[in-house]
Write a protein that holds these residues in place. Structure first.
Motif, mmCIF file in Angstrom:
data_model
loop_
_atom_site.group_PDB
_atom_site.id
_atom_site.type_symbol
_atom_site.label_atom_id
_atom_site.label_comp_id
_atom_site.label_asym_id
_atom_site.label_seq_id
_atom_site.Cartn_x
_atom_site.Cartn_y
_atom_site.Cartn_z
ATOM 1 N N UNK A 1 0.779 -1.052 -0.063
ATOM 2 C CA UNK A 1 -0.005 0.166 -0.027
ATOM 3 C C UNK A 1 0.799 1.019 0.030
ATOM 4 N N UNK A 2 1.749 1.272 0.680
ATOM 5 C CA UNK A 2 2.878 2.447 0.810
ATOM 6 C C UNK A 2 3.513 2.748 -0.565
ATOM 7 N N UNK A 3 3.965 1.439 -1.354
ATOM 8 C CA UNK A 3 4.461 1.695 -2.451
ATOM 9 C C UNK A 3 3.587 2.016 -3.597
ATOM 10 N N UNK A 4 2.317 1.562 -3.517
ATOM 11 C CA UNK A 4 1.374 2.058 -4.439
ATOM 12 C C UNK A 4 1.015 3.511 -4.202
ATOM 13 N N UNK A 5 1.072 3.878 -2.743
ATOM 14 C CA UNK A 5 0.746 5.394 -2.850
ATOM 15 C C UNK A 5 1.772 6.141 -3.364
ATOM 16 N N UNK A 6 2.976 5.712 -2.918
ATOM 17 C CA UNK A 6 4.165 6.971 -3.561
ATOM 18 C C UNK A 6 4.079 6.812 -5.035
ATOM 19 N N UNK A 7 3.766 5.602 -5.660
ATOM 20 C CA UNK A 7 4.030 5.480 -7.066
ATOM 21 C C UNK A 7 2.634 6.314 -7.709
ATOM 22 N N UNK A 8 1.433 6.290 -7.076
ATOM 23 C CA UNK A 8 0.347 6.957 -7.534
ATOM 24 C C UNK A 8 0.729 8.597 -7.470
ATOM 25 N N UNK A 9 1.226 9.067 -6.402
ATOM 26 C CA UNK A 9 1.618 10.281 -6.180
ATOM 27 C C UNK A 9 2.602 10.953 -7.037
ATOM 28 N N UNK A 10 3.557 10.185 -7.383
ATOM 29 C CA UNK A 10 4.499 10.577 -8.512
ATOM 30 C C UNK A 10 3.770 10.626 -9.892
ATOM 31 N N UNK A 11 2.941 9.510 -10.194
ATOM 32 C CA UNK A 11 2.138 9.545 -11.428
ATOM 33 C C UNK A 11 1.464 10.890 -11.660
#
Length: 57
Positions: free
Chosen positions: A24-34
């Motif tokens: 979840x943390x990795x997905x959140x960081x990825x979505x923020x960057x995206x």
């Protein structure tokens, strides 16, 4: 205890909650960057500039 038995024992102690939270943390960081990148590209595409008001008095 053989090496295979140790590997099986280690596999039974898999902490699923930890890995779910990490995902979840990795997905959140990825979505923020995206979305940050996407916003920057759209801003660049439309040449949106900040609306600073120049005072001419």
């Amino acid at each position: 205890m053989s090496k295979n038995e140790m590997n099986l024992e280690a596999a039974t102690h898999f902490d699923a909650d930890f890995h779910i939270q990490r995902a979840r943390e990795m997905r959140s960081a990825y979505m923020a960057e995206l979305f940050s990148s996407l916003f920057a590209k759209v801003k660049e595409l439309f040449h949106v500039k900040s609306h600073k008001v120049a005072v001419s008095h």
